[in-house]
Design a protein around this motif. Structure first.
Motif, short mmCIF file in Angstrom:
data_model
loop_
_atom_site.label_atom_id
_atom_site.label_comp_id
_atom_site.label_asym_id
_atom_site.label_seq_id
_atom_site.Cartn_x
_atom_site.Cartn_y
_atom_site.Cartn_z
N THR A 172 28.87 -33.49 18.08
CA THR A 172 30.30 -33.34 18.32
C THR A 172 30.52 -32.33 17.23
O THR A 172 30.06 -32.12 16.05
N ASP A 173 32.15 -31.75 17.84
CA ASP A 173 32.72 -30.79 16.55
C ASP A 173 32.83 -31.71 15.10
O ASP A 173 32.74 -31.24 14.03
N LYS A 174 33.15 -33.00 15.33
CA LYS A 174 33.55 -33.86 14.40
C LYS A 174 32.30 -34.06 13.59
O LYS A 174 32.43 -34.06 12.38
N GLN A 175 31.26 -34.33 14.28
CA GLN A 175 30.07 -34.64 13.56
C GLN A 175 29.41 -33.60 12.86
O GLN A 175 28.96 -33.79 11.54
N ARG A 176 29.59 -32.26 13.28
CA ARG A 176 29.20 -30.91 12.64
C ARG A 176 30.23 -30.81 11.31
O ARG A 176 29.50 -30.39 10.21
N ARG A 177 31.40 -31.21 11.47
CA ARG A 177 32.33 -31.01 10.42
C ARG A 177 31.94 -31.95 9.37
O ARG A 177 31.91 -31.44 8.06
N ALA A 178 31.82 -33.04 9.53
CA ALA A 178 31.08 -34.19 8.71
C ALA A 178 30.00 -33.64 7.86
O ALA A 178 29.68 -33.80 6.77
N GLU A 180 29.10 -30.62 7.44
CA GLU A 180 29.35 -29.54 6.41
C GLU A 180 30.10 -30.13 5.01
O GLU A 180 29.89 -29.81 4.09
N LEU A 181 30.93 -31.26 5.38
CA LEU A 181 31.50 -31.74 4.13
C LEU A 181 30.86 -32.34 3.31
O LEU A 181 30.82 -32.77 2.24
N HIS A 183 27.64 -31.52 2.94
CA HIS A 183 26.78 -30.62 2.47
C HIS A 183 25.36 -31.06 2.93
O HIS A 183 24.33 -30.90 2.22
N ARG A 188 20.97 -26.50 14.95
CA ARG A 188 21.15 -26.75 16.16
C ARG A 188 19.89 -26.15 16.83
O ARG A 188 19.36 -25.29 17.00
#
Length: 207
Positions: A172-178, A180-181, A183, A188
């Motif tokens: 999900t977008d949330k998982q991908r953002r996590a 990134e944060l 590192h 994909r």
């Protein structure tokens, strides 16, 4: 039971399962209730209890249907006998359309099995077993010199691996953002890409 009644029961079970599948495309498992499923069928919600006692039994029937469809694709794969080098990709291609199966396996299988009656669980396990035997037949056809012990090694590495495919291909977008944060590098991959890579790795170790 009269023939007409058997046909009606089968048609209604299939309608219930299809309603569940449609909801699962856009809703999470935890939010799909018998009421939601009933609203997408052509008969009363209480009639669902004539065929399924819990929503988990409906999901189990959906998963069984997915395995049966995959087995049919594996039978087609066996009939055209891909060359050695093409086998991993051909096997991976059979799973491209089984996203629902992979999603259910990864996220909800224990709950589904725990809240289903034994006879329903047996029917599902039979479908699961047929898919394993069909993968084995495909291996026999593609690699006739492969020993039975190696075919079994492939099966008992490949089938557990399938439980982890969906999370790596549907973040999900949330998982991908996590990621990134945190590192953490995230790559994909499609279902076909990740399954093909794993099957190729397994085969290299066995052939």
């Amino acid at each position: 039971m009269p023939k007409g009644s058997e046909a009606l029961a089968s048609a209604r079970r299939e309608e219930i399962v299809s309603a569940c599948a449609a909801l699962y495309e856009t809703m999470p498992f935890r939010e799909i209730t018998l009421k939601e499923i009933g609203q997408k069928t052509s008969f009363t919600r209480t009639s669902i209890y004539n065929y399924f006692q819990t929503r988990e039994e409906i999901f189990l029937a959906l998963l069984q249907r997915e395995y049966e469809a995959w087995t049919a694709d594996l039978e087609a794969l066996q009939s055209r006998t891909p060359a050695d080098a093409a086998f991993a990709d051909a096997l991976a291609a059979t799973l491209e359309r089984r996203v629902c199966m992979l999603k259910l396996m990864a996220m909800n299988l224990y709950d589904i099995e725990a809240n289903s009656r034994l006879e329903n669980l047996v029917a599902f396990k039979e479908a699961y077993g047929r898919s394993m035997r069909q993968v084995c037949r495909c291996l026999e056809q593609a690699f006739p010199a492969m020993p039975e012990a190696d075919r079994r090694r492939f099966l008992y590495a490949f089938f557990p691996f399938l439980f982890g495919v969906y999370p790596y291909t549907a973040a999900t977008d949330k998982q991908r953002r996590a990621m990134e944060l945190a590192h953490v590098e995230g790559v994909r991959l499609s279902v076909r890409e990740i399954v093909r890579a794993f099957a190729e790795t397994l085969l290299r170790g066995l052939l």
